[in-house]
Design a protein around this motif. Structure first.
Motif, PDB file in Angstrom:
ATOM      1  N   LEU A 167      -9.285 102.180 -91.636  1.00 10.67           N
ATOM      2  CA  LEU A 167      -9.101 102.053 -93.090  1.00 10.67           C
ATOM      3  C   LEU A 167      -8.507 103.334 -93.676  1.00 10.67           C
ATOM      4  N   LYS A 168      -9.023 104.476 -93.274  1.00 12.63           N
ATOM      5  CA  LYS A 168      -8.503 105.753 -93.789  1.00 12.63           C
ATOM      6  C   LYS A 168      -7.030 105.919 -93.457  1.00 12.63           C
ATOM      7  N   MET A 169      -6.664 105.636 -92.206  1.00 10.84           N
ATOM      8  CA  MET A 169      -5.266 105.781 -91.808  1.00 10.84           C
ATOM      9  C   MET A 169      -4.371 104.852 -92.621  1.00 10.84           C
ATOM     10  N   ALA A 170      -4.788 103.607 -92.799  1.00  9.44           N
ATOM     11  CA  ALA A 170      -3.967 102.641 -93.532  1.00  9.44           C
ATOM     12  C   ALA A 170      -3.840 103.030 -95.005  1.00  9.44           C
ATOM     13  N   ILE A 171      -4.928 103.449 -95.614  1.00  6.57           N
ATOM     14  CA  ILE A 171      -4.879 103.862 -97.021  1.00  6.57           C
ATOM     15  C   ILE A 171      -4.027 105.114 -97.163  1.00  6.57           C
TER      16      ILE A 171
ATOM     17  N   PRO B  71       6.520 100.110 -95.736  1.00  8.59           N
ATOM     18  CA  PRO B  71       6.106  99.004 -96.606  1.00  8.59           C
ATOM     19  C   PRO B  71       4.588  98.792 -96.533  1.00  8.59           C
ATOM     20  N   THR B  72       3.993  98.447 -97.661  1.00  9.74           N
ATOM     21  CA  THR B  72       2.542  98.252 -97.703  1.00  9.74           C
ATOM     22  C   THR B  72       2.095  97.170 -96.732  1.00  9.74           C
ATOM     23  N   LYS B  73       2.875  96.093 -96.611  1.00  7.47           N
ATOM     24  CA  LYS B  73       2.453  95.006 -95.718  1.00  7.47           C
ATOM     25  C   LYS B  73       2.456  95.450 -94.262  1.00  7.47           C
ATOM     26  N   VAL B  74       3.329  96.393 -93.901  1.00 11.41           N
ATOM     27  CA  VAL B  74       3.357  96.917 -92.535  1.00 11.41           C
ATOM     28  C   VAL B  74       2.084  97.722 -92.267  1.00 11.41           C
ATOM     29  N   SER B  75       1.710  98.581 -93.202  1.00 17.57           N
ATOM     30  CA  SER B  75       0.492  99.384 -93.035  1.00 17.57           C
ATOM     31  C   SER B  75      -0.732  98.492 -92.878  1.00 17.57           C
TER      32      SER B  75
ATOM     33  N   GLU C 231      -4.090  94.589 -86.792  1.00 21.21           N
ATOM     34  CA  GLU C 231      -3.825  94.426 -85.360  1.00 21.21           C
ATOM     35  C   GLU C 231      -4.547  95.482 -84.523  1.00 21.21           C
ATOM     36  N   ILE C 232      -4.567  96.714 -84.990  1.00 20.85           N
ATOM     37  CA  ILE C 232      -5.272  97.775 -84.265  1.00 20.85           C
ATOM     38  C   ILE C 232      -6.770  97.498 -84.247  1.00 20.85           C
ATOM     39  N   SER C 233      -7.295  96.989 -85.354  1.00 22.15           N
ATOM     40  CA  SER C 233      -8.739  96.689 -85.394  1.00 22.15           C
ATOM     41  C   SER C 233      -9.098  95.588 -84.406  1.00 22.15           C
ATOM     42  N   LYS C 234      -8.198  94.639 -84.216  1.00 22.22           N
ATOM     43  CA  LYS C 234      -8.459  93.562 -83.250  1.00 22.22           C
ATOM     44  C   LYS C 234      -8.582  94.119 -81.832  1.00 22.22           C
TER      45      LYS C 234
END
Length: 155
Positions: A86-90, A100-104, A110-113
Motif C-alpha cells: 500500500l505504501k509503495m502504491a500510494i 498512470p494511477t491505474k498502473v500503480s 498483482e504483487i499482493s496476489k
C-alpha cells in the motif's frame, strides 16, 4: 525483458528487509537493489532507487493515507507485506507523475496476489481506490501526460 513489476517486487523486498533489519537504507540498496540484473538498465535502476527512497522518505504521510481508509482497524494489525505494498502504491500515486494511477493500483494488486494472502488483492484494491478518490478530490494527485488520470480500474 525485465518489467517494472520485477523492479517493484525487488523494492518491496528491499523495504521489507529495511523494516526488519534496520540496516542503513544505502546498505539495503547496495545489497538488494544494485545486485539485480535489471540495474544494467539505468532507467530501471533509477526507478527502483527512487521508489525505495521516496517510500521511506514519506513513510509517515503514506501511513496517514492508509489509516484514513482502514475504518475501525489499527494499521499495526495489517499484514506487513500488505502495508508495504500500500505504501509503495500510494507513493507512486503521489510522487511519480509519469505513472498512470491505474498502473500503480493494478501492479499493487498483482504483487499482493504473489506475496500476500488470497484476500489481499481485493483489500488493497479497495484501500487504493478510496485513497485515490480522496487524494484526487483534495488535489494531491499530479499526473502529467495523456491518459494518466483515471479514477480507478473500473473507470
Amino acid at each position: 525483458m525485465i518489467k517494472r513489476r520485477q523492479v517493484r517486487e525487488t523494492v518491496l523486498k528491499a523495504i521489507y528487509a529495511y523494516q526488519l533489519s534496520k540496516d542503513s537504507s544505502q546498505h539495503i540498496v547496495d545489497t538488494l537493489i544494485k545486485k539485480q540484473e535489471f540495474t544494467k538498465d539505468k532507467e530501471l535502476r533509477r526507478f527502483a532507487e527512487k521508489l525505495f527512497f521516496r517510500t521511506l522518505e514519506h513513510e509517515e504521510e503514506l501511513d496517514e493515507v492508509i489509516v484514513d481508509h482502514i475504518k475501525n482497524w489499527d494499521i499495526k494489525r495489517l499484514a506487513l507485506i500488505d502495508r508495504l505494498i500500500l505504501k509503495m502504491a500510494i507513493c507512486e500515486l503521489l510522487y511519480f507523475e509519469e505513472i498512470p494511477t491505474k498502473v500503480s493500483i493494478n501492479e499493487a494488486i498483482e504483487i499482493s496476489k504473489r506475496y500476500s494472502t488470497a484476500k489481499s488483492g481485493r483489500f488493497i484494491n479497495g484501500i487504493l481506490d478510496a485513497a485515490l478518490t480522496d487524494l484526487s478530490e483534495s488535489g494531491r494527485i499530479n499526473k502529467k501526460g495523456r491518459g494518466l488520470i483515471q479514477k480507478s480500474l473500473g473507470s
